[in-house]
Design a protein around this motif. Structure first.
Motif, mmCIF file in Angstrom:
data_model
loop_
_atom_site.group_PDB
_atom_site.id
_atom_site.type_symbol
_atom_site.label_atom_id
_atom_site.label_comp_id
_atom_site.label_asym_id
_atom_site.label_seq_id
_atom_site.Cartn_x
_atom_site.Cartn_y
_atom_site.Cartn_z
ATOM 1 N N LEU A 494 0.865 -1.176 0.000
ATOM 2 C CA LEU A 494 0.000 0.000 0.000
ATOM 3 C C LEU A 494 0.902 1.226 0.000
ATOM 4 O O LEU A 494 1.709 1.421 0.915
ATOM 5 C CB LEU A 494 -0.905 0.012 1.222
ATOM 6 N N ALA A 495 0.794 2.051 -1.044
ATOM 7 C CA ALA A 495 1.637 3.240 -1.185
ATOM 8 C C ALA A 495 0.818 4.495 -0.920
ATOM 9 O O ALA A 495 -0.341 4.600 -1.324
ATOM 10 C CB ALA A 495 2.244 3.297 -2.585
ATOM 11 N N GLU A 496 1.449 5.455 -0.230
ATOM 12 C CA GLU A 496 0.831 6.753 0.041
ATOM 13 C C GLU A 496 1.831 7.861 -0.273
ATOM 14 O O GLU A 496 3.038 7.709 -0.045
ATOM 15 C CB GLU A 496 0.421 6.864 1.513
ATOM 16 N N LEU A 497 1.326 8.958 -0.785
ATOM 17 C CA LEU A 497 2.128 10.149 -1.000
ATOM 18 C C LEU A 497 2.151 10.973 0.281
ATOM 19 O O LEU A 497 1.095 11.281 0.835
ATOM 20 C CB LEU A 497 1.550 10.981 -2.147
ATOM 21 N N MET A 498 3.334 11.310 0.753
ATOM 22 C CA MET A 498 3.468 12.198 1.899
ATOM 23 C C MET A 498 3.686 13.626 1.397
ATOM 24 O O MET A 498 4.571 13.872 0.575
ATOM 25 C CB MET A 498 4.653 11.779 2.769
ATOM 26 N N VAL A 499 2.899 14.553 1.888
ATOM 27 C CA VAL A 499 3.035 15.962 1.529
ATOM 28 C C VAL A 499 3.094 16.777 2.810
ATOM 29 O O VAL A 499 2.204 16.664 3.675
ATOM 30 C CB VAL A 499 1.860 16.451 0.652
ATOM 31 N N ARG A 541 5.070 6.880 1.859
ATOM 32 C CA ARG A 541 4.894 5.934 2.953
ATOM 33 C C ARG A 541 4.394 4.622 2.377
ATOM 34 O O ARG A 541 3.434 4.604 1.605
ATOM 35 C CB ARG A 541 3.916 6.462 4.003
ATOM 36 N N LEU A 542 5.049 3.524 2.758
ATOM 37 C CA LEU A 542 4.709 2.197 2.273
ATOM 38 C C LEU A 542 4.289 1.319 3.437
ATOM 39 O O LEU A 542 4.913 1.339 4.508
ATOM 40 C CB LEU A 542 5.906 1.557 1.562
ATOM 41 N N THR A 543 3.256 0.536 3.194
ATOM 42 C CA THR A 543 2.777 -0.424 4.184
ATOM 43 C C THR A 543 2.530 -1.752 3.474
ATOM 44 O O THR A 543 1.934 -1.777 2.386
ATOM 45 C CB THR A 543 1.470 0.061 4.835
ATOM 46 N N ALA A 544 3.008 -2.833 4.082
ATOM 47 C CA ALA A 544 2.769 -4.165 3.535
ATOM 48 C C ALA A 544 1.714 -4.849 4.384
ATOM 49 O O ALA A 544 1.983 -5.206 5.538
ATOM 50 C CB ALA A 544 4.060 -4.973 3.525
ATOM 51 N N PRO A 545 0.507 -5.021 3.869
ATOM 52 C CA PRO A 545 -0.553 -5.641 4.676
ATOM 53 C C PRO A 545 -0.237 -7.083 5.058
ATOM 54 O O PRO A 545 -0.745 -7.596 6.055
ATOM 55 C CB PRO A 545 -1.781 -5.573 3.756
ATOM 56 N N ALA A 546 0.595 -7.771 4.273
ATOM 57 C CA ALA A 546 0.915 -9.169 4.545
ATOM 58 C C ALA A 546 2.410 -9.318 4.748
ATOM 59 O O ALA A 546 3.202 -8.423 4.438
ATOM 60 C CB ALA A 546 0.445 -10.047 3.386
ATOM 61 N N THR A 547 2.806 -10.470 5.270
ATOM 62 C CA THR A 547 4.229 -10.749 5.425
ATOM 63 C C THR A 547 4.840 -11.006 4.053
ATOM 64 O O THR A 547 4.143 -11.260 3.074
ATOM 65 C CB THR A 547 4.445 -11.967 6.326
#
Length: 661
Positions: A494-499, A541-547
């Motif tokens: 899951l990718a998000e743009l940080m501003v 910002r990156l988040t990995a929902p799974a391993t």
């Protein structure tokens, strides 16, 4: 440890060694190289193969057929100092200069070459001045920077200086060359100072580094040299002049390693002084006090740090330059030959990725290097990201292949620093409560150019990567566009743009990626930042929902407030010279006119029978040398296309040129 004298000898001899590319190009004589000259008279005998002896005294820009290939078209960008990312970095104090040899004095191609094994400097944000180092008694003593280096430096707000090197007599120096340089005309002018000014203006660089080391002078010569430097600095009106601590006002070659009465006259005449490498803590402190007593800045003194032989293993009294705590810096820093990070690469891995890992380690640091204090720990980084539109494809200016729209196109390895993007300054600012992933430039895939930004590793917690400090205007029309992908085999991410804007930070979703196709996402940040008028920071910002391991790429990032539109096509492409190579390919010199409106750079393509194209190269100028155009499938005519690209990488309609075989 080698002495600086032995290093100088090695540098002179290495500079006289002409690589095979020069000998190969000798057959057609069309390959343009960075310009170099002797002041007036030429050495006795004949030049080595591939070396061309020229006199600066007789040079005229209108008579130089290589000048269109050597002229930089990128203006020096303004930049600002954001709040330091490192608490030990002091803004607005000591600065960094670097003397860099990108190639030998001769045989330094004007517009890049067909190898990715190149010193593709990217840490411009810590530099205040770059010296294009070179010169030798067997090739030439006065060296003008080539256009790609100037273009890349200027895009990042860094001035570039050419070199005047008068070598020791032990290494071929002749005192007659020094006397020719400082000779006055009957009307009181210094003709060769006027020529140096003309060279800088014609080529588009910012000044000169003066290194007079030919022994045997006297007080009369010392006085003439001081007057020459003063004339060059004054008459140059804005050109930067840096004097190297070698010749004393007595005319002797006497390295002082500090500012004192023997070199103060040159410091007064020039804009800054590069102190020889054997300085002491007490000598730097007294130099700083003397500079300020002369109503000059202490940071106009560069404390020389010779890293050519040992790089980050060089022993340096860092506290003498940059005392710990809040004590102001004593002087600025002058690196001699930081391209050690490239030269010393292992023969087993000279890949672009290996180079950038080492170069980032030199400039940004590594906790395992206990005795090395990188520039990022001393000086604050600076940014030129101040106006719209802004775009980057994370192109480092070299690569093992060329990519467009995410696909690899026919090409070979290449380097051309003028095509380099403005790249993230802080290598790498990563914030996470979990395991830190690897972050860096990667050359296995790209959106446009030769590289992309790759994040690789396990993400046990949300991970934020700071990319750019900015001063970009923010309005309801502002759009941020990102092109990214997850590599094959990557876990979903899951990718998000940080501003960051107006003291507030928001994270805007870019989507969840679990495939390997490039995805382009456009976001308007203003609704979440209502009331803010400027973007201060951009990141991811990156988040990995799974391993599982993440392998996520950022191929492009752009910020704009208007609808993109294609620039106009370049003016008609014309052939200015041609030759047939021994293998049957054609060597071509091409030129074209600039279209109306701003252009970032030009790209050249060869149309292939049946569709498709081969990437030939790119330049920021209006002329290009194609060293080897190969005929395809026996065609009678080969079509070449020149496209102009704007700051958002939007291409123009092509201007075509047909080469008849």
């Amino acid at each position: 440890m080698p002495t600086r004298r032995s290093l100088l000898k090695g540098a002179v001899l290495a500079a006289m060694a002409v690589p095979a590319v020069a000998r190969a190009a000798e057959g057609n004589g069309l390959q343009p190289y960075a310009s170099y000259w002797f002041p007036g008279s030429l050495p006795g005998g004949s030049p080595a193969p591939g070396v061309r002896w020229r006199s600066l005294a007789g040079w005229r820009p209108q008579d130089d057929p290589d000048l269109p290939f050597n002229r930089s078209t990128t203006p020096l960008a303004p930049r600002f100092t954001p709040p330091p990312g490192n608490p030990t970095a002091h803004p607005h104090q000591g600065r960094v200069s670097a003397l860099v040899s990108f190639a030998p004095t001769s045989a330094n191609p004007s517009q890049g070459s067909d190898t990715a094994d190149y010193y593709a400097l990217t840490n411009w944000s810590y530099l205040d001045e770059l010296v294009f180092w070179g010169g030798s008694s067997g090739e030439g003593l006065i060296l003008a920077p080539n256009a790609p280096v100037i273009d890349a430096a200027h895009r990042n707000g860094v001035p570039v200086l050419g070199t005047v090197f008068l070598p020791p007599t032990a290494f071929g120096g002749q005192l007659s060359w020094t006397r020719e340089l400082v000779r006055r005309a009957a009307d009181g002018r210094f003709p060769l100072a006027d020529q140096l000014i003309l060279v800088a203006r014609s080529h588009g660089f910012d000044g000169w580094f003066l290194n007079a080391e030919t022994d045997g002078g006297d007080r009369e010569l010392g006085a003439s040299m001081q007057e020459f430097v003063q004339y060059l600095h004054t008459r140059g009106q804005g050109l930067r002049i840096t004097w190297y601590d070698a010749m004393a006002i007595s005319g002797d070659i006497a390295w002082q390693n500090e500012l004192n009465e023997l070199n103060t006259p040159f410091f007064r005449a020039a804009g800054s002084l590069f102190l020889n490498f054997d300085w002491t803590r007490a000598g730097l402190a007294s130099s700083a006090r003397l500079a300020e007593s002369l109503h000059r800045g202490r940071y106009e003194l560069w404390a020389g740090v010779d890293v050519e032989a040992r790089g980050w293993d060089t022993s340096v009294d860092w506290d003498a330059i940059a005392p710990p705590g809040n004590t102001p810096h004593t002087t600025s820093i002058g690196f001699y030959r930081p391209e050690w990070t490239w030269k010393s690469l292992s023969a087993n891995d000279r890949s672009p990725s290996a180079f950038h890992r080492r170069d980032d380690r030199f400039w940004a640091g590594d906790p395992s290097l206990a005795s090395w204090r990188p520039p990022a720990a001393i000086v604050a980084d600076r940014s030129t990201v101040t106006c719209l539109p802004f775009a980057t494809t994370f192109n480092t200016g070299h690569g093992t292949a060329w990519y467009e729209d995410g696909g690899r196109v026919p090409s070979g390895p290449w380097n051309q620093l003028g095509l380099q993007d403005r790249l993230p300054a802080r290598r790498w600012s990563v914030r996470t409560a979990g395991e830190r992933p690897d972050v860096g430039f990667d050359f296995g895939a790209a959106w446009h150019g030769g590289s992309s930004l790759l994040v690789n590793g396990r993400l046990a917690a949300p991970t934020t990567i700071d990319l750019y400090s900015t001063r970009l205007p923010l309005s309801a029309a502002t759009v941020v566009v990102l092109t990214h992908r997850a590599d094959p085999g990557s876990t979903a991410v899951l990718a998000e743009l940080m501003v960051g804007a107006g003291g507030k930070t928001v994270y805007l979703p870019l989507g969840r990626l679990n495939g390997h196709n490039w995805t382009t996402t456009a976001i308007r940040p203003q609704p979440q930042l209502r009331g803010a008028t400027a973007i201060d920071a951009l990141g991811i910002r990156l988040t990995a929902p799974a391993t599982g391991a993440v392998s996520w790429r950022l191929g492009a990032l752009a910020v704009r407030d208007t609808t993109p539109s294609a620039p106009g096509a370049p003016g008609p492409v014309r052939l200015t010279a041609a030759a047939r190579n021994p293998d049957g390919s054609a060597a071509l010199r091409l030129a074209w006119g600039a279209p109306p409106g701003p252009v970032r750079h030009y790209e050249l393509r060869q149309s292939l029978p049946g569709g498709g194209f081969r990437f030939l190269g790119g330049t920021c100028g209006h002329a290009y040398y194609v060293p080897a155009l190969h005929r395809t499938a026996g065609e009678a005519v080969t079509r070449l296309q020149v496209r102009a690209l704007d700051e958002l990488y939007v291409p123009s309609p092509p201007a075509a040129f047909d080469h008849h075989w």
